[in-house]
Design an enzyme around this catalytic site. Sequence first.
Site, PDB file in Angstrom:
ATOM      1  N   ARG A 116     -16.982 -48.731  52.997  1.00 20.37           N
ATOM      2  CA  ARG A 116     -17.795 -47.729  53.696  1.00 20.37           C
ATOM      3  C   ARG A 116     -17.400 -47.554  55.159  1.00 20.37           C
ATOM      4  O   ARG A 116     -17.529 -46.464  55.713  1.00 20.37           O
ATOM      5  CB  ARG A 116     -19.279 -48.079  53.574  1.00 20.37           C
ATOM      6  CG  ARG A 116     -19.839 -47.842  52.168  1.00 20.37           C
ATOM      7  CD  ARG A 116     -21.288 -48.305  52.069  1.00 20.37           C
ATOM      8  NE  ARG A 116     -21.858 -47.971  50.774  1.00 20.37           N
ATOM      9  CZ  ARG A 116     -21.724 -48.698  49.670  1.00 20.37           C
ATOM     10  NH1 ARG A 116     -21.002 -49.804  49.705  1.00 20.37           N
ATOM     11  NH2 ARG A 116     -22.280 -48.325  48.538  1.00 20.37           N
ATOM     12  N   TYR A 170     -18.621 -53.400  34.770  1.00 23.45           N
ATOM     13  CA  TYR A 170     -17.832 -52.566  33.874  1.00 23.45           C
ATOM     14  C   TYR A 170     -17.247 -53.431  32.741  1.00 23.45           C
ATOM     15  O   TYR A 170     -17.522 -54.626  32.656  1.00 23.45           O
ATOM     16  CB  TYR A 170     -16.766 -51.810  34.668  1.00 23.45           C
ATOM     17  CG  TYR A 170     -17.391 -50.887  35.690  1.00 23.45           C
ATOM     18  CD1 TYR A 170     -18.256 -49.860  35.286  1.00 23.45           C
ATOM     19  CD2 TYR A 170     -17.178 -51.060  37.049  1.00 23.45           C
ATOM     20  CE1 TYR A 170     -18.870 -49.025  36.213  1.00 23.45           C
ATOM     21  CE2 TYR A 170     -17.796 -50.232  37.982  1.00 23.45           C
ATOM     22  CZ  TYR A 170     -18.634 -49.219  37.559  1.00 23.45           C
ATOM     23  OH  TYR A 170     -19.255 -48.392  38.481  1.00 23.45           O
ATOM     24  N   PRO A 190     -11.169 -49.526  46.742  1.00 23.83           N
ATOM     25  CA  PRO A 190     -11.315 -48.398  45.811  1.00 23.83           C
ATOM     26  C   PRO A 190     -12.755 -47.894  45.830  1.00 23.83           C
ATOM     27  O   PRO A 190     -13.686 -48.676  45.633  1.00 23.83           O
ATOM     28  CB  PRO A 190     -10.974 -49.013  44.445  1.00 23.83           C
ATOM     29  CG  PRO A 190     -10.357 -50.336  44.735  1.00 23.83           C
ATOM     30  CD  PRO A 190     -10.896 -50.785  46.039  1.00 23.83           C
ATOM     31  N   LEU A 238     -19.491 -55.279  53.380  1.00 22.81           N
ATOM     32  CA  LEU A 238     -20.088 -55.091  54.701  1.00 22.81           C
ATOM     33  C   LEU A 238     -19.302 -55.800  55.803  1.00 22.81           C
ATOM     34  O   LEU A 238     -19.865 -56.530  56.625  1.00 22.81           O
ATOM     35  CB  LEU A 238     -21.549 -55.532  54.696  1.00 22.81           C
ATOM     36  CG  LEU A 238     -22.544 -54.483  54.190  1.00 22.81           C
ATOM     37  CD1 LEU A 238     -23.966 -54.995  54.274  1.00 22.81           C
ATOM     38  CD2 LEU A 238     -22.418 -53.188  54.985  1.00 22.81           C
TER      39      LEU A 238
END
Length: 353
Positions: free
Chosen positions: A322, A180, A21, A299
């Site tokens: 990414r 969060y 996400p 990563l």
Amino acid sequence: MLFSTYELKSLTLKNRIVMSPMCQYTAKDGFANDWHLVHLGSRAVGGAAVILQEATAVSPEGRITPNDLGLWQDEHISKLQQITTFIEEQGAIPGIQLAHAGRKASTSAQKDQKGKFLKPAEGGWPIVAPSAIPQRADSGIPEVLDKKGIEKIITDFSTATQRAVKAGYKILEIHAAHGYLLHEFLSPLSNLRTDEYGGNFENRIRLLTEVVDAVRKVWPPELPLCVRISATDWANEGWDWSQSVRLANVLYERGIDVLDVSSGGLIHTAPIPVNYGYQLPFASQIKKESSIKIATVGLITDAVQAETILVNGNADLIVMGRELLRDPYFPLHASQKLQASIPWPLPYKDVEP
């Protein structure tokens, strides 16, 4: 192994690659648009087995920014149905991450002001947290959630889950990571409460377990339910991997199918040693000391790297962020590198290597 099928509850994943996400900050009033359709749909076309939609707020005040996706009203469902239908048409599985930003809410999504706290006059809104500790010195001081406020959080997750079912999602992930709200309750650095939601380990995990129980009641039992955690705060006296192992076993007993293991996000100045696969040791340790299925993220950028993780038994699923932004067709390219034969989308057959 990266391109072997994987059984998860009633679902069969065509490979082990999950799109992480990733917030796009392009929504308005919580509504998805064509950007989300193309962004998520292109990664489904590219061969990922699961497409996990970005953190989707369970309430307006639970958004990170004014441009977050939301699922706090029925009107949000229609566009999301279009997106999930397209994802499934590509042979992928649509998933959604439900979230509440807590003290990290009400910030700007503008590139030149990214993360800037928004006051009400700037389009912001009141923020909430377990304790009145700001995220940063220049952030707003959150309102401490009382029992009524906590009950609303639980209800918001439950009703958003019901809408997710109607929208066609087949995997649901509860966001309890990255600083969060649910992570804020877990960590002793952000949770200084003295009631039943603070103090010892059992109290600090209470809100998360209550959210899990409420979501399980309305989520179809044949479909997978996941939780994302930060395995460590990367800070002394904070949440750490040993508590994460304990939590993994608690969540497994409560019916969670997959633990998505990330890290950090609570302390913005934490010295995180970012390098290739830097979060894998946490995922591997939790997998060794629990029975829950483990997804690892952080990563992971190479086909051989991902394959090695699976072959070594360090995780069950590979979550990529990414790298899938850089290359929406990473799974198709990775299958060639690993000499695994997977079909390209029919309209692209003429250019298949």
